[in-house]
Design a protein around this motif. Structure first.
Motif, mmCIF file in Angstrom:
data_model
loop_
_atom_site.group_PDB
_atom_site.id
_atom_site.type_symbol
_atom_site.label_atom_id
_atom_site.label_comp_id
_atom_site.label_asym_id
_atom_site.label_seq_id
_atom_site.Cartn_x
_atom_site.Cartn_y
_atom_site.Cartn_z
ATOM 1 N N GLN A 79 -38.064 -10.712 11.681
ATOM 2 C CA GLN A 79 -36.631 -10.902 11.878
ATOM 3 C C GLN A 79 -35.915 -9.570 11.742
ATOM 4 O O GLN A 79 -36.263 -8.749 10.901
ATOM 5 C CB GLN A 79 -36.066 -11.889 10.852
ATOM 6 C CG GLN A 79 -36.547 -13.322 11.043
ATOM 7 C CD GLN A 79 -35.950 -14.252 10.008
ATOM 8 O OE1 GLN A 79 -35.894 -13.916 8.824
ATOM 9 N NE2 GLN A 79 -35.493 -15.415 10.432
ATOM 10 N N LEU A 80 -34.920 -9.376 12.565
ATOM 11 C CA LEU A 80 -34.097 -8.170 12.501
ATOM 12 C C LEU A 80 -32.646 -8.599 12.527
ATOM 13 O O LEU A 80 -32.175 -9.177 13.501
ATOM 14 C CB LEU A 80 -34.397 -7.231 13.680
ATOM 15 C CG LEU A 80 -33.570 -5.943 13.752
ATOM 16 C CD1 LEU A 80 -33.827 -5.065 12.531
ATOM 17 C CD2 LEU A 80 -33.875 -5.171 15.027
ATOM 18 N N ILE A 81 -31.958 -8.319 11.439
ATOM 19 C CA ILE A 81 -30.549 -8.673 11.344
ATOM 20 C C ILE A 81 -29.732 -7.398 11.445
ATOM 21 O O ILE A 81 -29.792 -6.531 10.572
ATOM 22 C CB ILE A 81 -30.241 -9.391 10.008
ATOM 23 C CG1 ILE A 81 -31.112 -10.657 9.879
ATOM 24 C CG2 ILE A 81 -28.767 -9.738 9.915
ATOM 25 C CD1 ILE A 81 -31.081 -11.289 8.516
ATOM 26 N N VAL A 82 -29.002 -7.273 12.538
ATOM 27 C CA VAL A 82 -28.186 -6.078 12.760
ATOM 28 C C VAL A 82 -26.738 -6.416 12.464
ATOM 29 O O VAL A 82 -26.168 -7.337 13.043
ATOM 30 C CB VAL A 82 -28.333 -5.572 14.211
ATOM 31 C CG1 VAL A 82 -27.474 -4.326 14.426
ATOM 32 C CG2 VAL A 82 -29.790 -5.286 14.529
ATOM 33 N N GLU A 83 -26.139 -5.671 11.545
ATOM 34 C CA GLU A 83 -24.747 -5.914 11.186
ATOM 35 C C GLU A 83 -23.831 -5.401 12.293
ATOM 36 O O GLU A 83 -24.138 -4.428 12.974
ATOM 37 C CB GLU A 83 -24.411 -5.194 9.878
ATOM 38 C CG GLU A 83 -25.188 -5.738 8.688
ATOM 39 C CD GLU A 83 -24.866 -4.981 7.413
ATOM 40 O OE1 GLU A 83 -24.042 -4.042 7.490
ATOM 41 O OE2 GLU A 83 -25.428 -5.318 6.374
ATOM 42 N N ASP A 84 -22.731 -6.095 12.459
ATOM 43 C CA ASP A 84 -21.752 -5.673 13.449
ATOM 44 C C ASP A 84 -21.085 -4.399 12.954
ATOM 45 O O ASP A 84 -20.405 -4.400 11.941
ATOM 46 C CB ASP A 84 -20.696 -6.781 13.638
ATOM 47 C CG ASP A 84 -19.741 -6.475 14.779
ATOM 48 O OD1 ASP A 84 -19.886 -5.399 15.386
ATOM 49 O OD2 ASP A 84 -18.861 -7.299 15.048
ATOM 50 N N LYS A 85 -21.296 -3.314 13.666
ATOM 51 C CA LYS A 85 -20.805 -2.029 13.203
ATOM 52 C C LYS A 85 -19.471 -1.631 13.834
ATOM 53 O O LYS A 85 -19.095 -0.482 13.807
ATOM 54 C CB LYS A 85 -21.848 -0.954 13.490
ATOM 55 C CG LYS A 85 -23.165 -1.228 12.823
ATOM 56 C CD LYS A 85 -23.748 0.011 12.234
ATOM 57 C CE LYS A 85 -24.944 -0.358 11.367
ATOM 58 N NZ LYS A 85 -25.624 0.787 10.850
ATOM 59 N N LYS A 86 -18.799 -2.601 14.423
ATOM 60 C CA LYS A 86 -17.494 -2.290 14.994
ATOM 61 C C LYS A 86 -16.554 -1.864 13.858
ATOM 62 O O LYS A 86 -16.379 -2.585 12.892
ATOM 63 C CB LYS A 86 -16.911 -3.510 15.706
ATOM 64 C CG LYS A 86 -17.631 -3.844 17.005
ATOM 65 C CD LYS A 86 -16.979 -5.026 17.661
ATOM 66 C CE LYS A 86 -17.716 -5.396 18.938
ATOM 67 N NZ LYS A 86 -17.190 -6.603 19.552
ATOM 68 N N GLU A 87 -15.989 -0.730 14.006
ATOM 69 C CA GLU A 87 -15.094 -0.235 12.969
ATOM 70 C C GLU A 87 -13.761 -0.982 13.023
ATOM 71 O O GLU A 87 -13.226 -1.258 14.081
ATOM 72 C CB GLU A 87 -14.832 1.260 13.167
ATOM 73 C CG GLU A 87 -16.067 2.115 12.960
ATOM 74 C CD GLU A 87 -15.734 3.585 13.088
ATOM 75 O OE1 GLU A 87 -14.542 3.911 13.270
ATOM 76 O OE2 GLU A 87 -16.668 4.385 13.010
ATOM 77 N N GLU A 88 -13.281 -1.301 11.837
ATOM 78 C CA GLU A 88 -11.978 -1.945 11.767
ATOM 79 C C GLU A 88 -10.906 -0.891 12.023
ATOM 80 O O GLU A 88 -10.897 0.165 11.400
ATOM 81 C CB GLU A 88 -11.763 -2.553 10.374
ATOM 82 C CG GLU A 88 -12.626 -3.766 10.123
ATOM 83 C CD GLU A 88 -12.309 -4.372 8.771
ATOM 84 O OE1 GLU A 88 -11.320 -3.918 8.148
ATOM 85 O OE2 GLU A 88 -13.029 -5.273 8.358
#
Length: 221
Positions: free
Chosen positions: A150-159
Protein backbone atom coordinates in the motif's frame (compact mmCIF):
# COMPACT_ATOMS: atom_id res chain seq x y z
CA UNK A 1 19.96 -15.00 20.47
CA UNK A 2 17.81 -15.70 17.41
CA UNK A 3 17.43 -19.36 16.47
CA UNK A 4 18.90 -20.56 13.16
CA UNK A 5 15.41 -21.78 12.26
CA UNK A 6 13.87 -18.31 12.70
CA UNK A 7 13.40 -16.14 9.63
CA UNK A 8 14.00 -12.39 10.00
CA UNK A 9 11.62 -10.28 7.90
CA UNK A 10 12.35 -6.93 9.53
CA UNK A 11 13.44 -4.19 7.10
CA UNK A 12 15.04 -2.33 10.00
CA UNK A 13 17.66 -5.11 10.21
CA UNK A 14 19.02 -4.09 6.79
CA UNK A 15 21.62 -1.38 6.22
CA UNK A 16 20.15 2.05 5.29
CA UNK A 17 20.99 1.67 1.58
CA UNK A 18 19.22 -1.70 1.40
CA UNK A 19 16.24 -0.45 3.39
CA UNK A 20 15.77 2.45 0.99
CA UNK A 21 16.31 0.26 -2.08
CA UNK A 22 13.78 -2.28 -0.87
CA UNK A 23 11.19 0.40 -0.13
CA UNK A 24 11.73 2.02 -3.52
CA UNK A 25 11.34 -1.36 -5.23
CA UNK A 26 8.04 -2.03 -3.46
CA UNK A 27 6.85 1.49 -4.21
CA UNK A 28 7.57 1.16 -7.92
CA UNK A 29 5.98 -2.30 -7.99
CA UNK A 30 2.86 -0.79 -6.42
CA UNK A 31 2.78 1.88 -9.13
CA UNK A 32 3.10 -0.87 -11.74
CA UNK A 33 0.09 -2.66 -10.25
CA UNK A 34 2.08 -5.39 -8.43
CA UNK A 35 0.62 -5.35 -4.92
CA UNK A 36 0.65 -9.01 -3.85
CA UNK A 37 4.37 -9.38 -3.08
CA UNK A 38 5.85 -9.59 0.40
CA UNK A 39 9.16 -9.90 2.25
CA UNK A 40 10.20 -13.41 3.28
CA UNK A 41 13.68 -12.67 4.66
CA UNK A 42 16.05 -9.76 5.25
CA UNK A 43 19.04 -10.22 7.59
CA UNK A 44 20.43 -13.72 7.96
CA UNK A 45 23.18 -14.65 10.40
CA UNK A 46 26.14 -16.75 9.30
CA UNK A 47 24.89 -19.54 11.57
CA UNK A 48 21.51 -19.55 9.83
CA UNK A 49 23.25 -19.44 6.44
CA UNK A 50 25.18 -22.59 7.38
CA UNK A 51 21.96 -24.19 8.60
CA UNK A 52 20.19 -23.45 5.30
CA UNK A 53 23.18 -24.55 3.24
CA UNK A 54 23.09 -27.92 4.98
CA UNK A 55 19.51 -28.47 3.85
CA UNK A 56 19.48 -30.88 0.93
CA UNK A 57 23.10 -31.75 1.58
CA UNK A 58 23.79 -33.02 5.10
CA UNK A 59 20.23 -32.39 6.29
CA UNK A 60 16.94 -33.58 4.73
CA UNK A 61 14.99 -31.26 2.47
CA UNK A 62 15.27 -29.41 -0.82
CA UNK A 63 18.31 -27.26 -1.54
CA UNK A 64 17.42 -23.62 -0.82
CA UNK A 65 20.77 -21.86 -1.11
CA UNK A 66 23.88 -22.29 -3.21
CA UNK A 67 26.35 -20.41 -1.06
CA UNK A 68 27.77 -20.05 2.42
CA UNK A 69 28.65 -16.43 1.71
CA UNK A 70 25.32 -14.65 1.25
CA UNK A 71 24.71 -10.92 1.13
CA UNK A 72 21.91 -11.51 3.62
CA UNK A 73 24.49 -11.66 6.38
CA UNK A 74 25.87 -8.32 5.18
CA UNK A 75 22.40 -6.81 5.67
CA UNK A 76 22.26 -5.80 2.01
CA UNK A 77 19.83 -8.40 0.62
CA UNK A 78 16.20 -9.40 0.91
CA UNK A 79 13.96 -12.13 -0.46
CA UNK A 80 10.36 -11.80 -1.58
CA UNK A 81 7.49 -14.07 -2.51
CA UNK A 82 4.15 -13.69 -4.25
CA UNK A 83 0.76 -13.78 -2.56
CA UNK A 84 -2.57 -15.12 -3.84
CA UNK A 85 -3.96 -15.60 -6.40
CA UNK A 86 -0.53 -16.45 -7.90
CA UNK A 87 1.71 -19.22 -6.63
CA UNK A 88 4.34 -18.43 -3.99
CA UNK A 89 7.19 -18.00 -6.46
CA UNK A 90 5.21 -17.09 -9.58
CA UNK A 91 7.83 -16.66 -12.31
CA UNK A 92 5.86 -14.06 -14.27
CA UNK A 93 5.42 -11.79 -11.24
CA UNK A 94 9.01 -12.18 -10.04
CA UNK A 95 10.27 -11.44 -13.56
CA UNK A 96 8.23 -8.22 -13.63
CA UNK A 97 9.67 -7.24 -10.25
CA UNK A 98 13.15 -8.11 -11.52
CA UNK A 99 12.71 -5.80 -14.51
CA UNK A 100 11.76 -2.94 -12.19
CA UNK A 101 14.75 -3.73 -9.95
CA UNK A 102 17.12 -3.43 -12.92
CA UNK A 103 15.87 0.11 -13.62
CA UNK A 104 16.59 1.00 -9.99
CA UNK A 105 20.13 -0.38 -10.00
CA UNK A 106 19.13 -3.26 -7.73
CA UNK A 107 20.69 -6.66 -8.40
CA UNK A 108 18.11 -9.38 -9.11
CA UNK A 109 18.97 -13.02 -8.51
CA UNK A 110 16.97 -13.94 -11.59
CA UNK A 111 19.71 -12.40 -13.74
CA UNK A 112 22.42 -14.65 -12.31
CA UNK A 113 23.93 -17.25 -14.59
CA UNK A 114 23.84 -20.80 -13.27
CA UNK A 115 22.39 -20.34 -9.79
CA UNK A 116 19.23 -18.40 -10.63
CA UNK A 117 17.49 -17.05 -7.53
CA UNK A 118 14.38 -15.14 -8.62
CA UNK A 119 13.08 -14.22 -5.13
CA UNK A 120 16.44 -12.62 -4.23
CA UNK A 121 17.38 -8.93 -4.45
CA UNK A 122 20.46 -7.12 -3.20
CA UNK A 123 22.43 -3.88 -3.43
CA UNK A 124 25.89 -2.62 -2.58
CA UNK A 125 26.39 -0.44 0.47
CA UNK A 126 27.06 2.52 -1.84
CA UNK A 127 23.69 2.23 -3.63
CA UNK A 128 21.77 5.46 -4.01
CA UNK A 129 18.31 6.31 -5.37
CA UNK A 130 18.64 6.76 -9.15
CA UNK A 131 17.97 10.13 -10.75
CA UNK A 132 14.30 10.55 -11.54
CA UNK A 133 13.06 8.47 -8.60
CA UNK A 134 12.09 9.34 -5.05
CA UNK A 135 10.28 7.84 -2.11
CA UNK A 136 6.97 9.51 -1.46
CA UNK A 137 4.06 8.85 0.87
CA UNK A 138 3.53 6.21 3.51
CA UNK A 139 4.48 2.77 2.20
CA UNK A 140 3.32 -0.53 3.66
CA UNK A 141 5.71 -3.40 2.88
CA UNK A 142 3.98 -6.71 3.76
CA UNK A 143 5.83 -9.53 5.51
CA UNK A 144 3.24 -12.24 4.83
CA UNK A 145 0.94 -13.40 2.05
CA UNK A 146 -2.13 -11.85 3.67
CA UNK A 147 -0.85 -8.31 3.23
CA UNK A 148 -0.91 -6.04 0.20
CA UNK A 149 1.56 -3.36 -0.78
CA UNK A 150 0.00 0.00 0.00
CA UNK A 151 1.14 3.52 -0.76
CA UNK A 152 -0.64 6.41 0.85
CA UNK A 153 0.30 9.74 -0.69
CA UNK A 154 -0.77 12.83 1.22
CA UNK A 155 -2.33 15.66 -0.70
CA UNK A 156 0.49 18.16 -0.94
CA UNK A 157 -1.56 21.04 -2.28
CA UNK A 158 -0.43 24.05 -0.35
CA UNK A 159 -3.07 26.01 1.46
CA UNK A 160 -3.25 29.51 0.09
CA UNK A 161 -3.64 31.73 3.10
CA UNK A 162 -5.28 35.05 2.39
CA UNK A 163 -3.39 37.66 4.38
CA UNK A 164 -5.42 40.40 5.98
CA UNK A 165 -4.36 43.92 5.11
CA UNK A 166 -2.02 45.36 7.69
CA UNK A 167 -1.18 49.02 7.05
CA UNK A 168 2.34 50.11 7.81
CA UNK A 169 1.26 53.24 9.70
CA UNK A 170 -1.84 54.86 11.28
CA UNK A 171 -1.72 57.56 8.61
CA UNK A 172 -1.96 54.98 5.82
CA UNK A 173 -4.86 53.30 7.60
CA UNK A 174 -6.71 56.60 7.93
CA UNK A 175 -6.06 57.58 4.31
CA UNK A 176 -7.26 54.21 3.04
CA UNK A 177 -10.40 54.32 5.16
CA UNK A 178 -11.15 57.83 3.90
CA UNK A 179 -10.69 56.67 0.29
CA UNK A 180 -13.09 53.74 0.78
CA UNK A 181 -15.56 55.87 2.76
CA UNK A 182 -15.67 58.45 -0.04
CA UNK A 183 -16.38 55.68 -2.58
CA UNK A 184 -19.24 54.46 -0.38
CA UNK A 185 -20.58 58.02 -0.08
CA UNK A 186 -20.40 58.43 -3.86
CA UNK A 187 -22.39 55.21 -4.32
CA UNK A 188 -19.54 53.43 -6.11
CA UNK A 189 -19.24 50.51 -3.66
CA UNK A 190 -21.30 49.09 -0.79
CA UNK A 191 -20.77 50.11 2.84
CA UNK A 192 -19.95 46.50 3.84
CA UNK A 193 -16.48 46.96 2.29
CA UNK A 194 -15.73 49.86 4.65
CA UNK A 195 -16.93 47.86 7.65
CA UNK A 196 -14.68 44.92 6.72
CA UNK A 197 -11.73 47.30 6.43
CA UNK A 198 -12.46 48.83 9.83
CA UNK A 199 -12.96 45.39 11.44
CA UNK A 200 -9.61 44.12 10.12
CA UNK A 201 -11.17 41.40 7.94
CA UNK A 202 -10.21 42.99 4.61
CA UNK A 203 -7.56 40.95 2.78
CA UNK A 204 -4.76 42.66 0.87
CA UNK A 205 -5.83 41.03 -2.42
CA UNK A 206 -9.42 42.17 -1.95
CA UNK A 207 -8.35 45.72 -1.09
CA UNK A 208 -6.25 45.95 -4.26
CA UNK A 209 -9.16 44.65 -6.32
CA UNK A 210 -11.47 47.12 -4.63
CA UNK A 211 -9.13 50.01 -5.40
CA UNK A 212 -9.01 49.05 -9.09
CA UNK A 213 -12.81 48.74 -9.20
CA UNK A 214 -13.29 52.18 -7.64
CA UNK A 215 -10.87 53.81 -10.06
CA UNK A 216 -12.51 52.12 -13.08
CA UNK A 217 -16.01 53.19 -11.99
CA UNK A 218 -14.87 56.75 -11.35
CA UNK A 219 -13.34 56.91 -14.83
CA UNK A 220 -16.58 55.73 -16.48
CA UNK A 221 -18.68 58.35 -14.77
Amino acid sequence: MTSVTTTCRDLAELLPAAQTACRLLFQECYKAGIKNIFITETYRSQERQKYLYAQGRTRPGQIVTWTLDSNHKSRLAWDIAVGPPQSLYDVTTLTRVGAIARKLGITWGGDWVGSIDRPHFEVKGSWKIPVGYMLGGKLNVPTNSKGQVQLIVEDKKEEIKMLNWNPGSPAMKTETENFIAQAVKDGIIQESHLKDLQNGTMTTDRLIGLYITIQQRRNTK
